[in-house]
Design an enzyme around this catalytic site. Structure first.
Site, mmCIF file in Angstrom:
data_model
loop_
_atom_site.group_PDB
_atom_site.id
_atom_site.type_symbol
_atom_site.label_atom_id
_atom_site.label_comp_id
_atom_site.label_asym_id
_atom_site.label_seq_id
_atom_site.Cartn_x
_atom_site.Cartn_y
_atom_site.Cartn_z
ATOM 1 N N ILE A 15 -2.181 1.961 -4.682
ATOM 2 C CA ILE A 15 -3.520 1.680 -4.186
ATOM 3 C C ILE A 15 -4.313 2.970 -4.290
ATOM 4 C CG2 ILE A 15 -4.921 0.991 -2.216
ATOM 5 C CD1 ILE A 15 -2.588 -0.639 -1.227
ATOM 6 N N ILE A 20 -8.305 3.644 0.124
ATOM 7 C CA ILE A 20 -7.739 4.222 1.350
ATOM 8 C C ILE A 20 -8.812 4.943 2.148
ATOM 9 C CG2 ILE A 20 -6.007 5.807 2.270
ATOM 10 C CD1 ILE A 20 -4.911 3.221 0.844
ATOM 11 N N ALA A 49 0.453 4.155 -1.313
ATOM 12 C CA ALA A 49 -0.947 4.379 -0.960
ATOM 13 C C ALA A 49 -1.306 5.817 -1.304
ATOM 14 C CB ALA A 49 -1.166 4.112 0.525
ATOM 15 N N GLU A 50 -2.326 5.990 -2.113
ATOM 16 C CA GLU A 50 -2.769 7.327 -2.520
ATOM 17 C C GLU A 50 -3.902 7.815 -1.619
ATOM 18 O OE1 GLU A 50 -4.147 6.713 -6.524
ATOM 19 O OE2 GLU A 50 -2.220 7.313 -7.344
ATOM 20 N N GLY A 51 -3.944 9.115 -1.396
ATOM 21 C CA GLY A 51 -5.090 9.713 -0.718
ATOM 22 C C GLY A 51 -5.121 9.543 0.786
#
Length: 93
Positions: A15, A20, A49-51
């Protein structure tokens, strides 16, 4: 195309940080994140989940069942040698 989710050997599903970053605002992106997790469970895909940059984002993701995340909250980028040393320390303990 959603067809790629079944046709290609995709795992994990990531994602993007742009979704996020919007977690703590009322927005359609929250609905998309929730849908991605529901879809990933049905397709037996891991989600990353990125960031992730704050505790609120991490808590929301945990409530959705997210077990893999990356971002400044969890660790800053480091040079390769420093990363190697960190991993060796963790393996030793």
């Amino acid at each position: 195309s959603l067809g790629y989710l079944q046709a290609l050997p995709l795992n994990p599903l990531k994602i993007d940080r742009s979704f996020i970053s919007e977690i703590q605002t009322p927005d359609d992106k929250i609905s998309i994140i929730t849908a991605v997790f529901a879809m990933s469970r049905e397709l037996a895909l891991d989600v990353v989940a990125e960031g992730v940059e704050n505790d609120g984002q991490l808590e929301f993701l945990r409530q959705l069942g997210c077990s893999k995340a990356q971002g400044f909250l969890l660790g800053r980028p480091v040079p390769a040698e420093s990363a190697r040393q960190l991993l060796q320390q963790q393996l030793a303990s």
